[in-house]
Structure formats: structure tokens, C-alpha cells
Design a protein around this motif. Structure first.
Motif, PDB file in Angstrom:
ATOM      1  N   UNK A   1     -35.280   8.820  76.490  1.00  0.00           N
ATOM      2  CA  UNK A   1     -33.638   9.137  77.020  1.00  0.00           C
ATOM      3  C   UNK A   1     -33.593   9.378  75.464  1.00  0.00           C
ATOM      4  N   UNK A   2     -32.940   8.283  75.260  1.00  0.00           N
ATOM      5  CA  UNK A   2     -31.768   8.183  73.796  1.00  0.00           C
ATOM      6  C   UNK A   2     -32.320   8.916  73.013  1.00  0.00           C
ATOM      7  N   UNK A   3     -33.734   9.252  72.864  1.00  0.00           N
ATOM      8  CA  UNK A   3     -34.575   9.905  71.054  1.00  0.00           C
ATOM      9  C   UNK A   3     -34.045  11.235  71.771  1.00  0.00           C
ATOM     10  N   UNK A   4     -33.853  11.529  72.267  1.00  0.00           N
ATOM     11  CA  UNK A   4     -34.085  13.195  73.730  1.00  0.00           C
ATOM     12  C   UNK A   4     -32.123  13.898  74.011  1.00  0.00           C
ATOM     13  N   UNK A   5     -31.594  12.851  73.092  1.00  0.00           N
ATOM     14  CA  UNK A   5     -30.184  12.629  73.663  1.00  0.00           C
ATOM     15  C   UNK A   5     -29.288  13.029  74.959  1.00  0.00           C
ATOM     16  N   UNK A   6     -30.292  12.317  75.597  1.00  0.00           N
ATOM     17  CA  UNK A   6     -29.901  12.515  77.282  1.00  0.00           C
ATOM     18  C   UNK A   6     -29.232  11.704  77.651  1.00  0.00           C
ATOM     19  N   UNK A   7     -29.188  10.488  76.921  1.00  0.00           N
ATOM     20  CA  UNK A   7     -27.948   9.384  76.887  1.00  0.00           C
ATOM     21  C   UNK A   7     -27.966   8.591  75.893  1.00  0.00           C
ATOM     22  N   UNK A   8     -26.742   7.802  76.210  1.00  0.00           N
ATOM     23  CA  UNK A   8     -26.561   6.524  74.717  1.00  0.00           C
ATOM     24  C   UNK A   8     -27.162   5.618  75.217  1.00  0.00           C
ATOM     25  N   UNK A   9     -27.491   4.830  74.468  1.00  0.00           N
ATOM     26  CA  UNK A   9     -27.066   2.830  74.507  1.00  0.00           C
ATOM     27  C   UNK A   9     -25.868   2.727  73.112  1.00  0.00           C
ATOM     28  N   UNK A  10     -25.358   1.609  73.602  1.00  0.00           N
ATOM     29  CA  UNK A  10     -24.529   1.029  72.925  1.00  0.00           C
ATOM     30  C   UNK A  10     -24.006  -0.385  74.109  1.00  0.00           C
TER      31      UNK A  10
END
Lengths: 138, 138
Positions: free
Chosen positions: A61-70
Motif C-alpha cells: 500500500x505504501x509503494x502504491x502511494x495509497x498510504x504513507x508511513x511516518x
DNA sequence: CTTTGTACTTGCAAATTGCAAGTAAATATA
DNA sequence: TATATTTACTTGCAATTTGCAAGTACAAAG
């Protein structure tokens, strides 16, 4: 970089290449309808996702730009996952799944939510998208 | 009797228990948007589904009451698969997948269909449901 | 009466899932 | 300051599912 293989140029097929499994949309459900945002919170859901599957899907999901991780604001040992606009655009898919599941199977959907979705689907979608957008800025 | 295990009482989770994989919704896409109704026609799709997977998914869809199977009118060696009302209720899910996929990935969706879905989503859903209903009576 | 068409089934290797245990860094507690 | 706990994973392995190729069965056509 978790890559996705596009089986064909059909938009339905492509959506399923990304979202078509038993777990991915549950993570997004937890973010949109339960306000969850951390690995530990996702693990607590009723469906009991395995830790390796969760880690894998979050990476996709992160690599698809659907969510971000911080890194979380309060603790450096925690991460906060946030929906992007692309992720917020998935709300209509989730809503259509809710309506079909609630109509054809015995579930324990919140009656108020069901009523809200049945009487004003588009307005409800916009409402939950707005709420998700506000949360993702926090 | 292909049974489905309900992981939780959540309607989203339950919908995914039935529809949550890479192939099931492609069969339904082929029925709704390509007018397909036989095993051989489903096999010809661009995504090249394996024969055993197709047979398995058709059995699940039939046992879930999403489609029916009957000997074809023209040939006794052929079967015709038809959507039930429960199956026709899946059209909104498919439409939401089309819109998300077409918006966020490079696909070759028919521009007229995209325009139709973008300008009058609900009307378009009703139209394709009506067409599917008519076809299922034939 | 042999070939073709249609709808599968079977066998097996490869990939994915699911479970349990282990690791690592940050934080809380004694 | 030392130890325990929290949080987020990673790893190993068995079980399940997928994907590919080949085989089967019955109806229809030649």
C-alpha cells in the motif's frame, strides 16, 4: 519496493491487481471507519491478520502511494500510517462492499451507518472521505 | 457445495470472504460488461484464467447464489451462466473498481463508458443492472 | 465412426498464506 | 542505571492455493 504485475489493461483487473485479496481492504476499512493508524491497531481487528501478511500489505500500500508511513508524533518506536488522496478514493469501493455484504449476509453492521449509506450514499461517501482527509493531516 | 468461511461479522470482511481474490470479479465483469455467459467465453479473457481456477470460482459463485448454471438452449454440451439479483447487486462494486483503476492507473477503458460513469454514476449503474437483468432472463 | 467442440478434472511444481517464534530499537519501570 | 515492556517487524516452516500442462467425458458435426 513491492511491485504489482498488471495482468491486463482493464481498469477492473488493475484495481484487483492491487486490492484483490482478503486483507488489503480490511486495513483500509480500519483506517477509514475505525480511525486506526498503527501496526498494532491493525493487528487487533476481529479477523486476526497474521503479522507477516500485515507487514507485506502495508509495504504494498505504501509503494502504491495509497498510504504513507511516518514516525509517530508521540513515540519514536511507533509509526503512523496515513491515507493519501489515492487511498481516500478507495472509500466508494469500501462502501459498495458494505452495502452488498449487509444486504446479502448476516452481519452486525451499525444500523445508523447502514441507514446513512442507504438513504444518502454519495453524501455519506463524501463525509467519510472528508473525515479521512482531516485525520490524514493530523 | 463450495463453502465460504465468514472470518467475522463485518459486512466488508464477509464480502471479501466471497469476492476477495484476483479472479471472481473478473468473471462478473465479463458477464455484466461483455455479455459473456459460458465457460469457454470466460477463458478467452485477456487475463488468461487457468481452467481449474475458473471451474472453482464458478462453483463458488453458483453455491453462493450469485449466478445460476443451466444447459444452453442451443447445445446440450454447453452451459449458460446467468446472474441472479444477488449477482446484479455486485454491479456497484465493479463500477467503483473501474473508476478507481481508471483514475489512478494507465488502462484502456472505453472513453465513452468512463464519461458515462463519471457524469452519472448512479444512472449508469442502473442501466447496466437493467441490461444484466434482461440478459439473465434470455 | 472418427473428429471437433465444450466443459471440465487431475497431477504436480511454485507461490502464497498462516502460525509460532525470534529480533531490534525505543520507552517505561525498578 | 539495569531490566522489563512496548512496538514493529522478520524468519522458518507446514499447509493451502495457484498456475500450468495434460487428460477425461459427453455431445455434435462431418
Amino acid at each position: 519496493m513491492k511491485e504489482i504485475k498488471q495482468r491486463s489493461s482493464c481498469p477492473i483487473s488493475t484495481s484487483l491487481d492491487v486490492l484483490g485479496d482478503k486483507w488489503t481492504l480490511l486495513i483500509l476499512r480500519d483506517m477509514v471507519f475505525a480511525g486506526k493508524s498503527t501496526y498494532g491497531q491493525f493487528l487487533q481487528s476481529a479477523e486476526k491478520m497474521a503479522t507477516n501478511i500485515l507487514a507485506d500489505r502495508l509495504a504494498v500500500l505504501e509503494s502504491q502511494g495509497i498510504l504513507t508511513k511516518a514516525v509517530a508524533d508521540d513515540k519514536k518506536s511507533k509509526f503512523t500510517y496515513r491515507l493519501t488522496e489515492k487511498g481516500i478514493d478507495i472509500v466508494p469501493i469500501i462502501v459498495s462492499l458494505i452495502l452488498w455484504g449487509a444486504k446479502h449476509y448476516l452481519t452486525d453492521i451499525n444500523p445508523a451507518l447502514l441507514e446513512e449509506l442507504q438513504t444518502g450514499k454519495d453524501a455519506a461517501i463524501e463525509k467519510y472521505q472528508r473525515l479521512a482527509r482531516e485525520k490524514s493531516l493530523a
